[in-house]
Each structure stands twice: as structure tokens, then as C-alpha cells.
Design an enzyme around this catalytic site. Structure first.
Site, PDB file in Angstrom:
ATOM      1  N   ASP A 101       0.842  -1.203   0.000  1.00  0.00           N
ATOM      2  CA  ASP A 101       0.000   0.000   0.000  1.00  0.00           C
ATOM      3  C   ASP A 101       0.875   1.251   0.000  1.00  0.00           C
ATOM      4  O   ASP A 101       1.965   1.259   0.582  1.00  0.00           O
ATOM      5  CB  ASP A 101      -0.903  -0.033   1.243  1.00  0.00           C
ATOM      6  N   ASN A 161     -10.494  -3.299  -6.421  1.00  0.00           N
ATOM      7  CA  ASN A 161      -9.709  -2.324  -7.204  1.00  0.00           C
ATOM      8  C   ASN A 161     -10.365  -1.948  -8.543  1.00  0.00           C
ATOM      9  O   ASN A 161     -10.004  -0.945  -9.148  1.00  0.00           O
ATOM     10  CB  ASN A 161      -8.282  -2.823  -7.460  1.00  0.00           C
TER      11      ASN A 161
HETATM   12  C1  FPP Z   1      -1.721   0.305  -3.340  1.00  0.00           C
HETATM   13  O1  FPP Z   1      -1.331   1.616  -3.567  1.00  0.00           O
HETATM   14  C2  FPP Z   1      -1.310  -0.589  -4.374  1.00  0.00           C
HETATM   15  C3  FPP Z   1      -2.123  -1.196  -5.284  1.00  0.00           C
HETATM   16  C4  FPP Z   1      -3.563  -0.970  -5.426  1.00  0.00           C
HETATM   17  C5  FPP Z   1      -1.629  -2.134  -6.241  1.00  0.00           C
HETATM   18  C6  FPP Z   1      -0.304  -2.754  -5.928  1.00  0.00           C
HETATM   19  C7  FPP Z   1       0.318  -2.914  -7.225  1.00  0.00           C
HETATM   20  C8  FPP Z   1       1.616  -2.815  -7.495  1.00  0.00           C
HETATM   21  C9  FPP Z   1       2.678  -2.680  -6.497  1.00  0.00           C
HETATM   22  C10 FPP Z   1       2.035  -2.855  -8.897  1.00  0.00           C
HETATM   23  C11 FPP Z   1       1.626  -4.083  -9.650  1.00  0.00           C
HETATM   24  C12 FPP Z   1       2.172  -5.341  -9.063  1.00  0.00           C
HETATM   25  C13 FPP Z   1       2.730  -6.317  -9.769  1.00  0.00           C
HETATM   26  C14 FPP Z   1       3.073  -7.616  -9.097  1.00  0.00           C
HETATM   27  C15 FPP Z   1       3.030  -6.164 -11.195  1.00  0.00           C
HETATM   28  P1  FPP Z   1      -2.461   2.703  -3.592  1.00  0.00           P
HETATM   29  O2  FPP Z   1      -2.669   3.111  -5.003  1.00  0.00           O
HETATM   30  O3  FPP Z   1      -3.681   2.217  -2.897  1.00  0.00           O
HETATM   31  O4  FPP Z   1      -1.774   3.832  -2.765  1.00  0.00           O
HETATM   32  P2  FPP Z   1      -2.468   4.979  -1.928  1.00  0.00           P
HETATM   33  O5  FPP Z   1      -3.287   4.304  -0.853  1.00  0.00           O
HETATM   34  O6  FPP Z   1      -1.321   5.747  -1.368  1.00  0.00           O
HETATM   35  O7  FPP Z   1      -3.310   5.771  -2.886  1.00  0.00           O
END
Ligand code: FPP
Length: 235
Positions: free
Chosen positions: A24, A72
Site C-alpha cells: 500500500d 480495485n
Molecule cells: C496500493 O497503492 C497498491 C495497489 C492498489 C496495487 C499494488 C500494485 C503494485 C505494487 C504494482 C503491480 C504489481 C505487480 C506484481 C506487477 P495505492 O494506489 O492504494 O496507494 P495509496 O493508498 O497511497 O493511494
């Protein structure tokens, strides 16, 4: 000894075998730098890559990453497209690395419902990495409640609704018991990740934003874990 996991690994050394991470903070990482969220996700993939490359010496049997939850899909179409494209690029570019690092890929969640080209890429990656000795499990279109409901339906169809019968039908049924669940970015919740498997897992919530996560953070978490005493409800 009651039901549920016994020792962390049967080796008696208290070392974690299976760690899961809620990655996250990509968006906040980008926002702090006045960059688009997509850059945060790109840096998030780099953090994944660093971790997979550093997996060998950690002694883990399995690392499970929450890459795309069933919730998501509610994000903007652009962001969903970005995440799916990152997935495509990541599999294409890092598959040789998995094979070289003895990593076996596993996907949990309702991933057969993703775009057909991604499903085909994943099937190919699963086949190419089938002999790996360490598992990288990636949760895609995953929701813990959905996983439990699917497993319970299968258990019911087979005529046995007990905890062990449901557990045997979970997406994770071939993985070691979950030892440690880590969430980055300071949020303290499970967000529908590995709800069943977390029953006896240790939890670690750290403030680091996911793009800043380094193999050293995981190594530190594993050291701390090895010093914790787990009782599984006993004394
Ligand atoms: C949370 O950050 C992360 C995600 C929703 C997706 C996680 C994905 C990756 C690390 C990239 C793809 C992974 C692979 C294995 C290719 P957020 O967007 O919720 O962050 P925030 O809460 O700060 O907005």
C-alpha cells in the site's frame, strides 16, 4: 495440539516460511512528489522486482503479494488500465528472472476473469516456473470473502462443511500456513486479504510507503518474527 497450524515451519527454529504483503502507498508516494499515480505504481513494481531478486537468501518458502483486489475495479478506468499494463510488462520482463531465481509463480483469486491475453500470459508463466522451489503467489482479482465463499461452496458440494474441508479448498491450499502478514503505508486493516489464512498469522504494520520498501525491510521483519512467541490460542 489442537487444529490449525502447529509450529511455524516444523523445523523448530521459529523462522517464517510464508509471508504476505499488502503493498500500500503507491499513490501517496507519487502525490508527495507531485507525480501521477501511475508513476507510484511503476515504482511499486520496482519494489516487487527487488524483493523477488532478494528472495533467495531470506529462507522463505513463499511470498504472497496483494497486487489487485476485487475492489480495485472501482478505481478509474485509466488506473485499472495502468495496473493491468504493468502486470503485462512485469510478467514479460521478469519471467526469465523467476526461472533463474528458482521462483515458482502462483496466482490466487478469480484471475481467470481477467483479460484473455493476461490469462494466457499467466498460464504460460505458471507452466514455465512450475519447477521452482520458492513460491511467489500473486493475488489478482482477489477478495478474501470471495475465496472463502468459493471454498465453502466446493466443500458443501463434496458434502462436508468443516473448517478443514473449507481450508482444503482455499486458493492457498498448497501453500504453507501464513506466518506473517505485513501492510505498508501506515494503514491498519486487512482490506479483505487472506482473511482465513490470517487467523493465526502475526501482523506487522509499517509506515514505509510501498515504493520505498526494500529487501532489508523484509529481512528486518523476518528477524523480528523469529523472536516472537506464537501460542495459537494455547499457553
Ligand atoms: C496500493 O497503492 C497498491 C495497489 C492498489 C496495487 C499494488 C500494485 C503494485 C505494487 C504494482 C503491480 C504489481 C505487480 C506484481 C506487477 P495505492 O494506489 O492504494 O496507494 P495509496 O493508498 O497511497 O493511494
Amino acid at each position: 495440539m489442537g487444529e490449525g497450524p502447529t509450529d511455524t515451519d516444523g523445523r523448530g527454529d521459529g523462522r517464517a516460511r510464508h509471508v504476505a504483503i499488502i503493498m500500500d502507498g503507491n499513490g501517496r508516494w507519487a502525490k508527495k512528489r507531485a507525480m501521477p499515480r501511475s508513476v507510484g505504481h511503476q515504482r511499486g513494481v520496482e519494489a516487487v522486482r527487488r524483493l523477488v531478486r532478494g528472495l533467495g537468501p531470506m529462507g522463505l518458502d513463499c511470498l504472497t503479494l496483494y497486487a489487485f483486489s476485487s475492489e480495485n475495479w472501482k478505481r478509474s478506468e485509466d488506473e485499472v488500465d495502468d495496473l493491468m499494463n504493468l502486470m503485462r510488462k512485469f510478467i514479460k520482463s521478469d519471467l526469465p528472472d523467476f526461472v533463474a531465481n528458482d521462483v515458482k509463480l502462483k496466482i490466487i483469486g478469480d484471475w481467470q476473469g481477467l483479460a484473455p491475453d493476461i490469462v494466457a500470459m499467466l498460464e504460460d508463466a505458471l507452466a514455465q516456473t512450475a519447477d521452482g522451489s520458492k513460491t511467489l503467489a500473486v493475488a489478482l482479482n482477489y477478495g478474501g470473502q470471495d475465496e472463502i465463499a468459493r471454498a465453502a461452496a466446493k466443500a458443501a458440494a463434496a458434502g462436508e462443511i468443516t473448517a478443514s474441508a473449507i481450508e482444503a479448498q482455499l486458493d492457498t491450499n498448497d501453500l504453507p500456513p501464513l506466518d506473517l502478514l505485513i501492510r505498508t503505508s501506515g494503514e491498519i486493516r486487512l482490506s479483505n486479504f487472506l482473511l482465513w489464512q490470517a487467523a493465526y498469522a502475526e501482523m506487522l504494520f509499517i509506515d514505509t510507503l510501498w515504493p520505498d520498501f526494500k529487501p532489508e525491510h523484509l529481512a528486518q521483519a523476518l528477524n523480528d518474527f523469529a523472536r516472537r512467541e506464537r501460542r495459537y490460542g494455547g499457553r
